[in-house]
Write a protein that holds these residues in place. Structure first.
Motif, PDB file in Angstrom:
ATOM      1  N   TRP A   1       8.600  17.112   6.574  1.00 54.91           N
ATOM      2  CA  TRP A   1       7.252  16.639   6.891  1.00 54.91           C
ATOM      3  C   TRP A   1       7.129  15.157   6.545  1.00 54.91           C
ATOM      4  N   PHE A   2       6.136  14.532   7.158  1.00 58.20           N
ATOM      5  CA  PHE A   2       5.884  13.104   6.969  1.00 58.20           C
ATOM      6  C   PHE A   2       4.380  12.917   6.800  1.00 58.20           C
ATOM      7  N   THR A   3       3.989  12.046   5.886  1.00 51.99           N
ATOM      8  CA  THR A   3       2.555  11.853   5.655  1.00 51.99           C
ATOM      9  C   THR A   3       2.244  10.417   5.254  1.00 51.99           C
ATOM     10  N   ASP A   4       1.090   9.951   5.697  1.00 48.23           N
ATOM     11  CA  ASP A   4       0.573   8.664   5.217  1.00 48.23           C
ATOM     12  C   ASP A   4      -0.555   8.893   4.216  1.00 48.23           C
ATOM     13  N   PHE A   5      -0.703  10.152   3.782  1.00 50.07           N
ATOM     14  CA  PHE A   5      -1.699  10.547   2.780  1.00 50.07           C
ATOM     15  C   PHE A   5      -3.125  10.202   3.210  1.00 50.07           C
ATOM     16  N   GLY A   6      -3.314  10.019   4.521  1.00 55.55           N
ATOM     17  CA  GLY A   6      -4.645   9.719   5.040  1.00 55.55           C
ATOM     18  C   GLY A   6      -5.106   8.297   4.802  1.00 55.55           C
ATOM     19  N   LEU A   7      -4.196   7.416   4.359  1.00 52.89           N
ATOM     20  CA  LEU A   7      -4.588   6.043   4.023  1.00 52.89           C
ATOM     21  C   LEU A   7      -4.319   5.052   5.154  1.00 52.89           C
ATOM     22  N   GLY A   8      -3.666   5.506   6.214  1.00 58.25           N
ATOM     23  CA  GLY A   8      -3.500   4.665   7.397  1.00 58.25           C
ATOM     24  C   GLY A   8      -2.568   3.482   7.231  1.00 58.25           C
ATOM     25  N   ASP A   9      -1.608   3.593   6.309  1.00 51.40           N
ATOM     26  CA  ASP A   9      -0.696   2.474   6.045  1.00 51.40           C
ATOM     27  C   ASP A   9       0.698   3.016   5.746  1.00 51.40           C
ATOM     28  N   PHE A  10       1.247   3.777   6.682  1.00 53.29           N
ATOM     29  CA  PHE A  10       2.516   4.464   6.442  1.00 53.29           C
ATOM     30  C   PHE A  10       3.650   3.505   6.110  1.00 53.29           C
ATOM     31  N   GLU A  11       3.611   2.316   6.649  1.00 49.57           N
ATOM     32  CA  GLU A  11       4.654   1.328   6.351  1.00 49.57           C
ATOM     33  C   GLU A  11       4.791   1.100   4.847  1.00 49.57           C
ATOM     34  N   HIS A  12       3.656   1.127   4.143  1.00 48.12           N
ATOM     35  CA  HIS A  12       3.653   0.802   2.716  1.00 48.12           C
ATOM     36  C   HIS A  12       3.346   1.991   1.809  1.00 48.12           C
ATOM     37  N   VAL A  13       2.506   2.912   2.280  1.00 46.55           N
ATOM     38  CA  VAL A  13       2.103   4.062   1.464  1.00 46.55           C
ATOM     39  C   VAL A  13       2.321   5.331   2.282  1.00 46.55           C
ATOM     40  N   GLY A  14       3.364   6.058   1.947  1.00 47.57           N
ATOM     41  CA  GLY A  14       3.691   7.259   2.705  1.00 47.57           C
ATOM     42  C   GLY A  14       5.029   7.797   2.252  1.00 47.57           C
ATOM     43  N   MET A  15       5.469   8.860   2.883  1.00 48.98           N
ATOM     44  CA  MET A  15       6.767   9.436   2.531  1.00 48.98           C
ATOM     45  C   MET A  15       7.161  10.492   3.552  1.00 48.98           C
ATOM     46  N   GLY A  16       8.424  10.847   3.508  1.00 51.29           N
ATOM     47  CA  GLY A  16       8.894  12.063   4.136  1.00 51.29           C
ATOM     48  C   GLY A  16       9.314  12.997   3.020  1.00 51.29           C
TER      49      GLY A  16
ATOM     50  N   GLU B   1       4.379  -5.739  -5.923  1.00 50.13           N
ATOM     51  CA  GLU B   1       2.969  -5.721  -5.520  1.00 50.13           C
ATOM     52  C   GLU B   1       2.596  -4.351  -4.968  1.00 50.13           C
ATOM     53  N   VAL B   2       1.471  -3.840  -5.425  1.00 48.95           N
ATOM     54  CA  VAL B   2       0.955  -2.568  -4.911  1.00 48.95           C
ATOM     55  C   VAL B   2       0.144  -2.860  -3.653  1.00 48.95           C
ATOM     56  N   PRO B   3       0.380  -2.126  -2.569  1.00 51.83           N
ATOM     57  CA  PRO B   3      -0.340  -2.395  -1.318  1.00 51.83           C
ATOM     58  C   PRO B   3      -1.858  -2.322  -1.493  1.00 51.83           C
ATOM     59  N   ALA B   4      -2.544  -3.197  -0.809  1.00 46.90           N
ATOM     60  CA  ALA B   4      -4.010  -3.221  -0.880  1.00 46.90           C
ATOM     61  C   ALA B   4      -4.604  -1.901  -0.411  1.00 46.90           C
ATOM     62  N   SER B   5      -3.927  -1.230   0.516  1.00 48.82           N
ATOM     63  CA  SER B   5      -4.430   0.040   1.041  1.00 48.82           C
ATOM     64  C   SER B   5      -4.474   1.125  -0.029  1.00 48.82           C
ATOM     65  N   HIS B   6      -3.681   0.954  -1.075  1.00 52.93           N
ATOM     66  CA  HIS B   6      -3.672   1.947  -2.152  1.00 52.93           C
ATOM     67  C   HIS B   6      -4.777   1.700  -3.155  1.00 52.93           C
ATOM     68  N   GLY B   7      -4.981   0.451  -3.543  1.00 49.12           N
ATOM     69  CA  GLY B   7      -5.987   0.140  -4.551  1.00 49.12           C
ATOM     70  C   GLY B   7      -5.399   0.108  -5.950  1.00 49.12           C
ATOM     71  N   LEU B   8      -6.274   0.176  -6.945  1.00 48.20           N
ATOM     72  CA  LEU B   8      -5.876   0.018  -8.341  1.00 48.20           C
ATOM     73  C   LEU B   8      -4.994   1.167  -8.817  1.00 48.20           C
ATOM     74  N   ILE B   9      -4.157   0.860  -9.821  1.00 47.66           N
ATOM     75  CA  ILE B   9      -3.281   1.871 -10.418  1.00 47.66           C
ATOM     76  C   ILE B   9      -3.473   1.899 -11.932  1.00 47.66           C
TER      77      ILE B   9
END
Length: 226
Positions: free
Chosen positions: A84-99, A163-171
């Motif tokens: 399976w593959f997911t962008d976790f609903g954040l719309g930025d698979f290039e930076h935040v996602g996985m298989g 750098e953490v992607p802006a699409s993710h937000g704070l950590i």
């Protein structure tokens, strides 16, 4: 005659130096090209992964198959069926996602085996696993190909973090180690926040854990979902 001989020798010396310099530059270029051939390179961006604003599963699959081919990972019938593959609903698979694939997730005997697939620079959203009717998930990881930044909220802040992607937000997780092929790391504490981010070569990581109950999954970014 002496002057002419000196000039001739000087010209020969200059030409020789030029040839040596050119040879050195050629060797340097060849070394760089050889190195590039031995490391996986980023090839895909969000322009490839979204069509009309929707995440394209087939494009994601194509990207991972390309990485599997580079690392010599066979794409088995079981993987074809269950990956399976997911962008976790954040719309930025290039930076935040996985298989990923769950090889087994057994609630009766309480164990879990999973492969994590990350494209170059891709991160899993920061998350924790809390207790439900099942125990809080404890997990360990081993890198098989590439390498990752393995982050935890426990420990002092590590300098020079990616750098953490802006699409993710704070950590919350500011402590990390670079986890390389063959390295095995454990979750530092039950219910602690953590995440992984692949290096520029992408990563294939094995995970072993207690039973994974999705109801116990908590993301720092509340918009994220699995």
């Amino acid at each position: 005659m002496k002057v002419k001989k000196v000039l001739t020798l000087a010209i020969i010396a200059v030409c020789s130096m030029g040839m040596i310099s050119c040879t050195a530059e050629t060797k340097k270029t060849e070394q760089v090209m050889a190195q590039e051939k031995t490391t996986y390179q980023k090839k895909y961006t969000n322009a490839d992964f979204y069509k009309d604003g929707k995440f394209d599963q087939e494009a994601a699959k194509k990207a991972f198959l390309d990485m599997f081919d580079f690392y010599g990972v066979p794409f088995t019938p079981l993987m074809e069926k269950d990956i399976w593959f997911t962008d976790f609903g954040l719309g930025d698979f290039e930076h935040v996602g996985m298989g990923g694939i769950f090889w087994i997730n057994d609630p009766e005997y309480g164990y879990f085996a999973h492969n994590i697939y990350l494209l170059p620079g891709q991160m899993i959203p920061e998350h924790a696993h809390v207790k439900t009717k099942f125990p809080a998930k404890h997990e360990s990881w081993m890198v098989n190909h590439g390498w990752v930044y393995n982050f935890s909220e426990l420990g002092d802040e590590t300098p020079n973090a990616p750098e953490v992607p802006a699409s993710h937000g704070l950590i919350k997780s500011k402590n990390f180690v670079v986890q390389k092929v063959g390295d095995v790391l454990r979750l530092k504490q039950l219910e602690s926040y953590h995440f992984m981010m692949a290096g520029p070569e992408g990563a294939i990581v094995e995970e072993w854990a207690c039973y994974h109950d999705n109801d116990g999954l908590r993301f720092t970014n509340t918009k994220a979902a699995l």
